[in-house]
Design an enzyme around this catalytic site. Structure first.
Site, PDB file in Angstrom:
ATOM      1  CG  HIS A  76      -2.193  -0.919   1.253  1.00 50.48           C
ATOM      2  ND1 HIS A  76      -3.091  -0.721   1.914  1.00 50.48           N
ATOM      3  CD2 HIS A  76      -2.245  -1.887   0.582  1.00 50.48           C
ATOM      4  CE1 HIS A  76      -4.204  -1.850   1.575  1.00 50.48           C
ATOM      5  NE2 HIS A  76      -3.494  -2.733   0.718  1.00 50.48           N
ATOM      6  CE1 TYR A 205      -4.964   3.812   9.253  1.00 51.81           C
ATOM      7  CE2 TYR A 205      -5.339   3.791  11.480  1.00 51.81           C
ATOM      8  CZ  TYR A 205      -4.377   3.322  10.556  1.00 51.81           C
ATOM      9  OH  TYR A 205      -3.667   2.578  10.591  1.00 51.81           O
ATOM     10  N   PRO A 296      -3.575   0.200  18.924  1.00 49.39           N
ATOM     11  CG  PRO A 296      -5.228  -1.279  18.636  1.00 49.39           C
ATOM     12  CD  PRO A 296      -4.418  -0.410  19.551  1.00 49.39           C
ATOM     13  CE  LYS A 300       5.013   3.019  13.386  1.00 50.39           C
ATOM     14  NZ  LYS A 300       4.757   2.544  12.253  1.00 50.39           N
ATOM     15  CE1 TYR A 388      -0.908   3.783   9.895  1.00 47.66           C
ATOM     16  CE2 TYR A 388       0.628   2.338   8.277  1.00 47.66           C
ATOM     17  CZ  TYR A 388      -0.586   2.470   8.923  1.00 47.66           C
ATOM     18  OH  TYR A 388      -1.568   1.685   9.210  1.00 47.66           O
TER      19      TYR A 388
HETATM   20  P1  FAD Z   1       3.062 -11.811  21.282  1.00 45.04           P
HETATM   21  O1  FAD Z   1       2.508 -12.114  19.749  1.00 45.04           O
HETATM   22  O2  FAD Z   1       1.920 -11.561  22.419  1.00 45.04           O
HETATM   23  O3  FAD Z   1       3.688 -13.424  21.649  1.00 45.04           O
HETATM   24  C1  FAD Z   1       3.971 -13.916  22.812  1.00 45.04           C
HETATM   25  C2  FAD Z   1       3.908 -15.371  22.799  1.00 45.04           C
HETATM   26  O4  FAD Z   1       4.243 -15.889  24.066  1.00 45.04           O
HETATM   27  C3  FAD Z   1       2.364 -15.854  22.743  1.00 45.04           C
HETATM   28  O5  FAD Z   1       2.581 -17.051  21.825  1.00 45.04           O
HETATM   29  C4  FAD Z   1       1.954 -16.560  23.990  1.00 45.04           C
HETATM   30  O6  FAD Z   1       1.053 -17.503  23.886  1.00 45.04           O
HETATM   31  C5  FAD Z   1       3.343 -16.858  24.674  1.00 45.04           C
HETATM   32  N1  FAD Z   1       3.258 -16.980  25.729  1.00 45.04           N
HETATM   33  C6  FAD Z   1       2.710 -16.178  26.926  1.00 45.04           C
HETATM   34  N2  FAD Z   1       3.009 -16.497  28.224  1.00 45.04           N
HETATM   35  C7  FAD Z   1       3.752 -17.715  27.952  1.00 45.04           C
HETATM   36  C8  FAD Z   1       4.459 -18.450  29.137  1.00 45.04           C
HETATM   37  N3  FAD Z   1       4.331 -18.264  30.557  1.00 45.04           N
HETATM   38  N4  FAD Z   1       4.930 -19.651  28.396  1.00 45.04           N
HETATM   39  C9  FAD Z   1       5.449 -19.619  27.231  1.00 45.04           C
HETATM   40  N5  FAD Z   1       4.773 -18.754  26.318  1.00 45.04           N
HETATM   41  C10 FAD Z   1       4.149 -17.896  26.702  1.00 45.04           C
HETATM   42  N6  FAD Z   1      -0.817  -4.463  16.792  1.00 45.04           N
HETATM   43  C11 FAD Z   1      -1.042  -4.062  15.702  1.00 45.04           C
HETATM   44  O7  FAD Z   1      -0.263  -3.418  15.165  1.00 45.04           O
HETATM   45  N7  FAD Z   1      -2.369  -4.013  15.188  1.00 45.04           N
HETATM   46  C12 FAD Z   1      -3.339  -4.739  15.629  1.00 45.04           C
HETATM   47  O8  FAD Z   1      -4.616  -4.736  14.897  1.00 45.04           O
HETATM   48  C13 FAD Z   1      -3.287  -5.519  16.713  1.00 45.04           C
HETATM   49  N8  FAD Z   1      -4.317  -6.189  17.372  1.00 45.04           N
HETATM   50  C14 FAD Z   1      -4.068  -6.677  18.504  1.00 45.04           C
HETATM   51  C15 FAD Z   1      -4.910  -7.710  18.957  1.00 45.04           C
HETATM   52  C16 FAD Z   1      -4.785  -8.527  20.197  1.00 45.04           C
HETATM   53  C17 FAD Z   1      -5.885  -9.163  20.961  1.00 45.04           C
HETATM   54  C18 FAD Z   1      -3.242  -8.277  21.017  1.00 45.04           C
HETATM   55  C19 FAD Z   1      -3.057  -8.985  22.375  1.00 45.04           C
HETATM   56  C20 FAD Z   1      -2.442  -7.543  20.357  1.00 45.04           C
HETATM   57  C21 FAD Z   1      -2.830  -6.905  19.090  1.00 45.04           C
HETATM   58  N9  FAD Z   1      -1.810  -6.014  18.524  1.00 45.04           N
HETATM   59  C22 FAD Z   1      -1.907  -5.588  17.388  1.00 45.04           C
HETATM   60  C23 FAD Z   1      -0.362  -6.116  18.887  1.00 45.04           C
HETATM   61  C24 FAD Z   1       0.566  -6.911  18.251  1.00 45.04           C
HETATM   62  O9  FAD Z   1      -0.373  -8.090  17.834  1.00 45.04           O
HETATM   63  C25 FAD Z   1       1.762  -7.286  19.156  1.00 45.04           C
HETATM   64  O10 FAD Z   1       2.481  -6.000  19.347  1.00 45.04           O
HETATM   65  C26 FAD Z   1       2.687  -8.499  18.703  1.00 45.04           C
HETATM   66  O11 FAD Z   1       1.827  -9.657  18.853  1.00 45.04           O
HETATM   67  C27 FAD Z   1       3.877  -8.452  19.653  1.00 45.04           C
HETATM   68  O12 FAD Z   1       4.541  -9.854  19.277  1.00 45.04           O
HETATM   69  P2  FAD Z   1       5.176 -10.509  20.645  1.00 45.04           P
HETATM   70  O13 FAD Z   1       6.071 -11.583  19.837  1.00 45.04           O
HETATM   71  O14 FAD Z   1       5.957  -9.313  21.387  1.00 45.04           O
HETATM   72  O15 FAD Z   1       4.116 -11.060  21.575  1.00 45.04           O
HETATM   73  C1  PHB Z   2      -5.345  -4.554  10.840  1.00 44.22           C
HETATM   74  O1  PHB Z   2      -5.285  -4.462   9.714  1.00 44.22           O
HETATM   75  O2  PHB Z   2      -5.510  -5.372  11.846  1.00 44.22           O
HETATM   76  C2  PHB Z   2      -4.809  -3.130  11.415  1.00 44.22           C
HETATM   77  C3  PHB Z   2      -4.350  -2.129  10.518  1.00 44.22           C
HETATM   78  C4  PHB Z   2      -3.991  -0.882  10.904  1.00 44.22           C
HETATM   79  C5  PHB Z   2      -4.026  -0.634  12.407  1.00 44.22           C
HETATM   80  C6  PHB Z   2      -4.671  -1.510  13.374  1.00 44.22           C
HETATM   81  C7  PHB Z   2      -4.827  -2.859  12.703  1.00 44.22           C
HETATM   82  O3  PHB Z   2      -3.658   0.609  12.883  1.00 44.22           O
END
Ligand code: FAD
Ligand code: PHB
Length: 396
Positions: A76, A205, A296, A300, A388
């Site tokens: 995009h 947005y 979100p 980021k 962004y």
């Molecule tokens: P995570 O992806 O959370 O990975 C952590 C992993 O550790 C998971 O698989 C979990 O199961 C595992 N874990 C937890 N505790 C333990 C334990 N005790 N022992 C072993 N394993 C464990 N960001 C955006 O930019 N846009 C979005 O739309 C967006 N939507 C989101 C929706 C939700 C519900 C959530 C929770 C987050 C969202 N985010 C979004 C944020 C984005 O998804 C996160 O920033 C990203 O997942 C970070 O990656 P990570 O690997 O740090 O953590």
């Molecule tokens: C998404 O596609 O899930 C999405 C896109 C932009 C955002 C947050 C979530 O700022």
């Protein structure tokens, strides 16, 4: 009897942070074991973020895990800010020469898991009772129960806490050793995944007097949509018809029509900003959501997680191969510079686009003025665009 194993890096969590770290270390010949609480199916199905900064795409490409991303990711070159029922395009590529790629987080996770399993490198799913020990010594340990119910102990040189916001590694750090910065917003997002072609080529947005809405997508057949809702809202109060009605209202614009389709998933997520400093305690290094959360709106979260482990992989490799500690010592401060830029940007986008309970007419006028300025001033638009698409790794 507890089985004892030795590895160089113990990685807790198989999200984007833990999986990319394991992959980058593997490429450098560093041994790691990844421990994940959930099943492989669960982490591969979990719908979360969808936008990759150009910097993240380049990182995944350099790491050799972008074949499917390059084939299926949707590039995009801008987004729309929609207010006063009109679109105001922020032309990323024109303004910055860079773009974003829409590619679901679970697709990144699938690609990295497949790579690790194909390489025969250790990754354990469905582990329980994970606990970290001896963090300030030179042989930190992880104890856990494996998927068969057997107690295990992993002795490491370094532990990476990549276990997300609700993980256990951050809480293992003595309270006095960390400073927490936190802001909770008075709203949440209700997100749906719909089996319907996107209604617009780019993300929208939308600022609306009834609250924020976002039009995004996952593929030419799947739309991702969000609505701002109350922080304590329950999903039962939002049958599909009500969600579509509200989306139609908030996304209304001249010449736009929203395509509906079966709702495949719906979930409500709270919004918070959260940072812990430092992102290190002894031989434990926190990365991704374990150390910081952004709302979100700036897209980021996943990008920050990937940027953290890019730095951590280099620092850990230097340490294990050459005994150099400068990278490890610089890790937290260097990450936090990028983290705070993203914290500010995400808070700023959130504040500009959401309607909080109790906001008065003065605040609404300020929001609209900021939106108009961002849409019409090349300087203001470029500031949004460069944040962004992702600032270069060492720019902050
Ligand atoms: P995570 O992806 O959370 O990975 C952590 C992993 O550790 C998971 O698989 C979990 O199961 C595992 N874990 C937890 N505790 C333990 C334990 N005790 N022992 C072993 N394993 C464990 N960001 C955006 O930019 N846009 C979005 O739309 C967006 N939507 C989101 C929706 C939700 C519900 C959530 C929770 C987050 C969202 N985010 C979004 C944020 C984005 O998804 C996160 O920033 C990203 O997942 C970070 O990656 P990570 O690997 O740090 O953590
Ligand atoms: C998404 O596609 O899930 C999405 C896109 C932009 C955002 C947050 C979530 O700022």
């Amino acid at each position: 009897m507890m089985a004892c194993v030795r590895t160089q890096v113990g990685i807790v969590g198989a999200g984007p942070a833990g999986l990319l770290l394991a992959h980058l270390l593997h490429r450098e010949g560093v041994d790691a074991v990844v421990l994940e609480a959930r099943s492989r199916e669960y982490v591969e199905m979990r719908v979360r973020a969808g936008v990759l900064e150009q910097t993240s795409v380049e990182l995944l490409r350099e790491a050799g895990v972008a074949d499917r991303l390059d084939r299926e990711g949707l590039v995009h070159e801008g987004i729309s800010l929609r207010f006063d029922a009109t679109d105001h395009r922020i032309a990323f590529t024109e303004l910055t020469g860079r773009s974003i790629t829409v590619y679901g987080q679970q697709e990144v996770v699938k690609d990295l898991i497949a790579e690790r399993i194909a390489a025969g490198a250790p990754i354990e799913f469905e582990v329980a009772d994970v606990a970290v020990h001896d963090l300030t010594g030179d042989a930190p340990r992880i104890t856990y129960t494996d998927a068969t119910g057997r107690g295990q102990e992993l002795t490491c040189d370094v532990i990476a806490g990549c276990d997300g916001f609700h993980g256990v590694t951050r809480d293992a750090i003595p309270a006095g050793a960390l400073t927490v910065y936190e802001h909770v917003y008075p709203f949440a997002w209700l997100g749906i995944l719909a089996e319907a072609p996107p209604s617009h080529e780019e993300l929208i947005y939308a600022y609306h007097e009834r609250g924020f809405a976002l039009h995004s997508m996952r593929s030419p057949r799947i739309t991702r949509l969000y609505l701002q809702v109350a922080p304590d809202e329950s999903i039962e109060r939002w049958p599909d018809e009500r969600i579509w009605e509200e989306l139609h209202r908030r996304l209304a614009a001249d010449g736009f029509s929203l395509t509906e389709g079966p709702v495949l998933e719906k979930v409500i997520t709270g919004m918070r900003s959260f940072v812990v400093e430092p992102m290190r305690h002894g031989r434990l290094f926190l990365a991704g959501d374990a150390a910081h959360i952004v709302p979100p709106t700036g897209a980021k979260g996943m990008n920050l997680a990937l940027a953290d482990v890019r730095r951590l992989a280099g620092a850990v490799t230097d340490f294990l191969r050459h005994g150099r500690v400068d990278g490890l010592d610089a890790y937290s401060d260097a990450c936090l510079r990028r983290v705070w830029r993203a914290e500010h940007f995400s808070w700023w986008m959130t504040s500009m686009l959401h309607r909080a309970e109790g906001d008065d007419a003065f605040q609404r006028r300020l929001q609209l003025s900021q939106l108009r300025y961002t849409a019409t001033s090349p300087a203001a638009a470029t500031s949004l665009a460069e944040n962004y698409v992702g600032l270069p790794f060492d720019a902050t």
